[in-house]
Write an enzyme that holds these catalytic residues in place. Structure first.
Site, PDB file in Angstrom:
ATOM      1  N   ASP A 111     -11.412  -5.276  17.106  1.00  0.00           N
ATOM      2  CA  ASP A 111     -10.011  -5.000  17.409  1.00  0.00           C
ATOM      3  C   ASP A 111      -9.793  -3.554  17.841  1.00  0.00           C
ATOM      4  O   ASP A 111      -8.889  -3.273  18.631  1.00  0.00           O
ATOM      5  CB  ASP A 111      -9.144  -5.309  16.185  1.00  0.00           C
ATOM      6  N   GLY A 147     -17.011  -7.399  16.999  1.00  0.00           N
ATOM      7  CA  GLY A 147     -16.924  -6.306  16.038  1.00  0.00           C
ATOM      8  C   GLY A 147     -16.730  -6.745  14.602  1.00  0.00           C
ATOM      9  O   GLY A 147     -16.845  -7.927  14.247  1.00  0.00           O
TER      10      GLY A 147
END
Length: 379
Positions: A111, A147
């Site tokens: 993010d 991620g």
């Protein structure tokens, strides 16, 4: 015993664009000219990769993914790879790619990387445009989640399988995606795609960044540390340019363009990032044990019926928990749709944290608003 003073991080400010030579980014000009000369213009897709994401796993997974990516896309477009070297680098390479006429910029990472890429689509509050492709040319936004946290992907029910993300890009279906915008006390503008939040959750996000090595557990550790010395605060809010009203004993206030934050907490569960509206969730008078006892409700998105939690959203009734609300802010029930919300302290101290998409922004006062359909997004 007195609690330790909370360290005060620096305010994020807009960065000036740097030249391609400073960025080390791949220029699209040569690929564009060669493709045009051979068989008509091929599309230019720029993949912005954060190799250090997820404690270095993103870089390793990206290298493993490249053969599949070329197999699926190389016959359709020019694949340009940009490896970021540090904080805010993804903002710069995104801006340069859009100016060079990229057809798409795809964030590869979590993010945080997506947040930077989104901010690269704007400069001084306005969309960045290609320099020589005409006013109708638009650069699309894409995401390959690799991620630590992929909260934005959770809004759509997407898995973390990067091959499925590539398949979405290959299909080329795009939707007009809303983008959130926030403006600080000095007029600094910043953009968010997921959730912006205030006070405890923002302070917890600041501390969570120190525990990234623990994966998604970092968000819980950050929240527990954030509660140390925390006091609920009286805030003033103004919705859609209306009157200022006071909300007492605020623990956290969240402004959602999408549903999830904090490693899977479904904090703004009814928002739609294609609707042109934001959702505001206010948590009041929570103690540390209230947070622990209600944590499962936050992750499940069922917290809107919990005492001390209220919501402003598009559909009626706009306040989810009206039976426990004070009359001072029952005015929110008439708002229906939220395009902007301003938040300030009743007694200004300048120490109430504000963050967006898990990245520290600064401190109150802050204005949040939505830019409907601002970006074409591979959906």
């Amino acid at each position: 015993m007195a609690s330790p003073a909370t360290p005060r991080p620096a305010l994020i400010r807009p960065r000036a664009s740097r030249s391609r030579s400073q960025l080390g980014a791949v220029s699209l000009a040569s690929d564009h000219a060669a493709a045009t000369a051979s068989s008509g213009r091929r599309r230019d897709y720029v993949f912005v990769v954060n190799p250090s994401g997820a404690n270095g796993r993103t870089g390793k997974q990206w290298k493993q993914l490249l053969p599949f990516l070329h197999t699926r896309l190389a016959d359709q477009c020019n694949i340009c790879e940009c490896i970021t070297s540090g904080p805010s680098h993804a903002i710069d390479v995104t801006r340069e790619a859009i100016k060079d006429g990229a057809d798409a910029v795809i964030a590869v990472g979590g993010d945080g990387t997506l947040h930077e890429v989104v901010n690269g689509f704007f400069w001084k509050g306005s969309p960045v445009r290609a320099l020589d492709r005409g006013p109708d040319h638009l650069t699309a936004l894409g995401l390959i989640p690799l991620g630590t946290g992929s909260d934005f992907a959770r809004t759509f029910g997407w898995s973390n399988d990067p091959r499925q993300a590539i398949d979405r890009i290959v299909r080329g279906v795009k939707s007009k995606l809303d983008i959130g915008m926030m403006e600080g006390p000095n007029g600094d503008q910043h953009f968010f795609i997921n959730v912006a939040d205030i006070h405890l959750s923002a302070k917890a996000g600041y501390f969570a960044s120190m525990y990234k090595r623990f994966g998604n557990l970092c968000y819980v550790l950050g929240a527990l540390r954030g509660f140390w010395g925390h006091t609920n605060r009286d805030l003033r809010i103004k919705v859609n340019g209306g009157e200022w009203r006071t909300v007492d004993k605020v623990t956290a206030l969240c402004v959602g363009n999408a549903k999830y934050f904090g490693g899977g907490m479904k904090i703004t569960p009814t928002v739609d990032p294609f609707s042109g509206d934001l959702q505001v969730v206010i948590i009041q008078d929570f103690k540390w044990y209230s947070f622990l006892l209600k944590l499962h409700r936050l992750y499940g998105g069922t917290h809107l019926t919990v005492n001390g939690v209220s919501s402003i959203r598009k559909k009626k009734p706009c306040m989810e928990n009206t039976q426990i609300l004070q009359k001072a802010y029952c005015f929110l029930c008439s708002q229906g749709r939220v395009q902007s919300v301003e938040v300030a302290e009743v007694v200004p101290n300048g120490d109430v944290f504000v963050q967006s998409d898990g990245e520290h922004f600064g401190f109150l006062p802050t204005k949040f608003s939505v830019l409907p359909g601002a970006v074409d997004f591979f959906s």
